[in-house]
Scaffold this motif. Structure first.
Motif, PDB file in Angstrom:
ATOM      1  N   LYS A 192       0.841  -1.191   0.000  1.00  0.00           N
ATOM      2  CA  LYS A 192       0.000   0.000   0.000  1.00  0.00           C
ATOM      3  C   LYS A 192       0.875   1.239   0.000  1.00  0.00           C
ATOM      4  N   ASN A 193       0.260   2.350  -0.405  1.00  0.00           N
ATOM      5  CA  ASN A 193       0.981   3.616  -0.572  1.00  0.00           C
ATOM      6  C   ASN A 193       2.152   3.452  -1.540  1.00  0.00           C
ATOM      7  N   VAL A 194       1.857   2.749  -2.633  1.00  0.00           N
ATOM      8  CA  VAL A 194       2.882   2.516  -3.647  1.00  0.00           C
ATOM      9  C   VAL A 194       2.262   2.619  -5.037  1.00  0.00           C
ATOM     10  N   LEU A 195       2.924   3.351  -5.905  1.00  0.00           N
ATOM     11  CA  LEU A 195       2.592   3.389  -7.330  1.00  0.00           C
ATOM     12  C   LEU A 195       3.672   2.533  -7.978  1.00  0.00           C
ATOM     13  N   ALA A 196       3.421   1.236  -8.024  1.00  0.00           N
ATOM     14  CA  ALA A 196       4.458   0.267  -8.373  1.00  0.00           C
ATOM     15  C   ALA A 196       4.873   0.311  -9.837  1.00  0.00           C
ATOM     16  N   ASP A 197       3.957   0.600 -10.717  1.00  0.00           N
ATOM     17  CA  ASP A 197       4.300   0.596 -12.135  1.00  0.00           C
ATOM     18  C   ASP A 197       3.865   1.912 -12.769  1.00  0.00           C
ATOM     19  N   ALA A 198       4.565   2.963 -12.402  1.00  0.00           N
ATOM     20  CA  ALA A 198       4.245   4.291 -12.916  1.00  0.00           C
ATOM     21  C   ALA A 198       4.496   4.348 -14.416  1.00  0.00           C
ATOM     22  N   PRO A 199       3.689   5.131 -15.135  1.00  0.00           N
ATOM     23  CA  PRO A 199       3.978   5.341 -16.554  1.00  0.00           C
ATOM     24  C   PRO A 199       5.335   6.032 -16.717  1.00  0.00           C
ATOM     25  N   GLN A 200       5.915   5.870 -17.884  1.00  0.00           N
ATOM     26  CA  GLN A 200       7.239   6.418 -18.150  1.00  0.00           C
ATOM     27  C   GLN A 200       7.302   7.927 -17.915  1.00  0.00           C
ATOM     28  N   ALA A 201       6.254   8.655 -18.261  1.00  0.00           N
ATOM     29  CA  ALA A 201       6.257  10.109 -18.067  1.00  0.00           C
ATOM     30  C   ALA A 201       6.345  10.470 -16.587  1.00  0.00           C
ATOM     31  N   ILE A 202       5.635   9.711 -15.740  1.00  0.00           N
ATOM     32  CA  ILE A 202       5.699   9.957 -14.296  1.00  0.00           C
ATOM     33  C   ILE A 202       7.075   9.596 -13.764  1.00  0.00           C
TER      34      ILE A 202
ATOM     35  N   THR B 135      -3.702   9.894 -11.131  1.00  0.00           N
ATOM     36  CA  THR B 135      -5.133   9.661 -11.282  1.00  0.00           C
ATOM     37  C   THR B 135      -5.653   8.863 -10.088  1.00  0.00           C
ATOM     38  N   HIS B 136      -6.967   8.783  -9.994  1.00  0.00           N
ATOM     39  CA  HIS B 136      -7.576   7.982  -8.926  1.00  0.00           C
ATOM     40  C   HIS B 136      -7.177   6.518  -9.075  1.00  0.00           C
ATOM     41  N   GLU B 137      -7.095   6.046 -10.298  1.00  0.00           N
ATOM     42  CA  GLU B 137      -6.684   4.652 -10.530  1.00  0.00           C
ATOM     43  C   GLU B 137      -5.248   4.416 -10.047  1.00  0.00           C
ATOM     44  N   GLN B 138      -4.350   5.354 -10.361  1.00  0.00           N
ATOM     45  CA  GLN B 138      -2.949   5.208  -9.928  1.00  0.00           C
ATOM     46  C   GLN B 138      -2.816   5.307  -8.412  1.00  0.00           C
ATOM     47  N   ALA B 139      -3.703   6.057  -7.785  1.00  0.00           N
ATOM     48  CA  ALA B 139      -3.637   6.285  -6.334  1.00  0.00           C
ATOM     49  C   ALA B 139      -4.574   5.356  -5.558  1.00  0.00           C
ATOM     50  N   LYS B 140      -5.029   4.293  -6.192  1.00  0.00           N
ATOM     51  CA  LYS B 140      -6.051   3.443  -5.563  1.00  0.00           C
ATOM     52  C   LYS B 140      -5.600   2.798  -4.256  1.00  0.00           C
ATOM     53  N   ASN B 141      -4.292   2.569  -4.062  1.00  0.00           N
ATOM     54  CA  ASN B 141      -3.859   1.971  -2.792  1.00  0.00           C
ATOM     55  C   ASN B 141      -3.192   2.991  -1.870  1.00  0.00           C
TER      56      ASN B 141
ATOM     57  N   ASP C 132      -9.166  18.795 -12.942  1.00  0.00           N
ATOM     58  CA  ASP C 132      -9.506  17.579 -13.671  1.00  0.00           C
ATOM     59  C   ASP C 132     -10.074  16.554 -12.685  1.00  0.00           C
ATOM     60  N   PRO C 133     -11.303  16.075 -12.895  1.00  0.00           N
ATOM     61  CA  PRO C 133     -11.902  15.136 -11.946  1.00  0.00           C
ATOM     62  C   PRO C 133     -11.190  13.778 -11.896  1.00  0.00           C
ATOM     63  N   ASP C 134     -10.397  13.461 -12.920  1.00  0.00           N
ATOM     64  CA  ASP C 134      -9.656  12.196 -12.922  1.00  0.00           C
ATOM     65  C   ASP C 134      -8.403  12.252 -12.066  1.00  0.00           C
ATOM     66  N   VAL C 135      -7.966  13.458 -11.685  1.00  0.00           N
ATOM     67  CA  VAL C 135      -6.734  13.616 -10.919  1.00  0.00           C
ATOM     68  C   VAL C 135      -7.040  13.526  -9.426  1.00  0.00           C
ATOM     69  N   ALA C 136      -6.392  12.576  -8.760  1.00  0.00           N
ATOM     70  CA  ALA C 136      -6.593  12.379  -7.318  1.00  0.00           C
ATOM     71  C   ALA C 136      -5.767  13.365  -6.500  1.00  0.00           C
ATOM     72  N   GLY C 137      -4.639  13.757  -7.050  1.00  0.00           N
ATOM     73  CA  GLY C 137      -3.764  14.672  -6.335  1.00  0.00           C
ATOM     74  C   GLY C 137      -2.422  14.764  -7.012  1.00  0.00           C
ATOM     75  N   GLN C 138      -1.472  15.296  -6.277  1.00  0.00           N
ATOM     76  CA  GLN C 138      -0.134  15.507  -6.828  1.00  0.00           C
ATOM     77  C   GLN C 138       0.894  14.854  -5.914  1.00  0.00           C
ATOM     78  N   VAL C 139       1.950  14.326  -6.538  1.00  0.00           N
ATOM     79  CA  VAL C 139       3.055  13.744  -5.786  1.00  0.00           C
ATOM     80  C   VAL C 139       4.260  14.657  -5.940  1.00  0.00           C
ATOM     81  N   GLU C 140       4.856  14.980  -4.814  1.00  0.00           N
ATOM     82  CA  GLU C 140       6.094  15.753  -4.780  1.00  0.00           C
ATOM     83  C   GLU C 140       7.253  14.758  -4.776  1.00  0.00           C
TER      84      GLU C 140
END
Length: 190
Positions: free
Chosen positions: A97-107, A120-126, A160-168
């Motif tokens: 949990k609290n992991v974006l294990a397979d981020a897209p290349q741009a991220i 996105t909410h999907e990327q931040a689901k855990n 954007d409603p698809d964006v859950a938030g921002q990661v620093e």
């Protein structure tokens, strides 16, 4: 601790051993990393700010006393303990949990360049809310970031409603990739 996990006399004499259980439990609570991941390892106090992790059977020399032992593991002089980047890289693959294990290349590219990025909410689901998150790319954890959910930020710049938030990005400045350099080969591979 079992007999095979008893620290060596040299390790006991040259370092300040720390009871690792509460720290490993915190990592389990926050990242879902099973404490069994750390079997055969001990925590030693490097200074008041950081704990290092070392093999329990490590035999550092008694003389001269070593300047340091083990890998920087956890910053403990903060309100919330923070994994070091090497520790995130080494143990982050065990996180659930609290992991974006397979981020897209741009991220992943933005992360390595120390830029903030939207998730996105999907990327931040855990993600469990505001706080530290592990960022990974191609089955490798790259390090740690800090997630700021839009729901807690009324002034969120992105509507954007698809964006859950921002990661620093907390990727170390000395390791970061220059803005004019692409970290994953050719740019057209995105």
């Amino acid at each position: 601790m079992t007999a095979t996990q008893t620290p060596t006399p040299e390790l006991v004499q040259t370092t300040a051993l720390v009871d690792a259980a509460p720290y490993f439990e915190t990592l389990q609570d926050y990242f879902g990393i099973d404490p069994k991941t750390f079997e055969g390892l001990s925590l030693v106090r490097a200074n008041s700010k950081i704990l290092h992790i070392v093999n329990t059977d490590h035999q550092p020399p008694l003389r001269p006393k070593p300047d340091g032992v083990g890998m920087p593991f956890l910053r403990v002089n903060m309100a919330v303990y923070k994994l070091t980047t090497p520790a995130a890289m080494r143990f982050g693959s065990a996180a659930t949990k609290n992991v974006l294990a397979d981020a897209p290349q741009a991220i992943a590219s933005a992360y390595l360049a120390r830029k903030n990025f939207d998730v996105t909410h999907e990327q931040a689901k855990n993600f469990t809310g505001r706080g530290y998150v592990l960022i990974g790319y191609q089955n490798r954890i790259l390090g740690l970031g800090f997630f700021w959910p839009n729901s807690e930020n009324a002034d969120a710049p992105n509507s954007d409603p698809d964006v859950a938030g921002q990661v620093e990005s907390f990727f170390p400045k000395a390791w970061s990739v220059a803005e004019d350099r692409y970290p994953f080969g050719e740019e057209n591979e995105q």
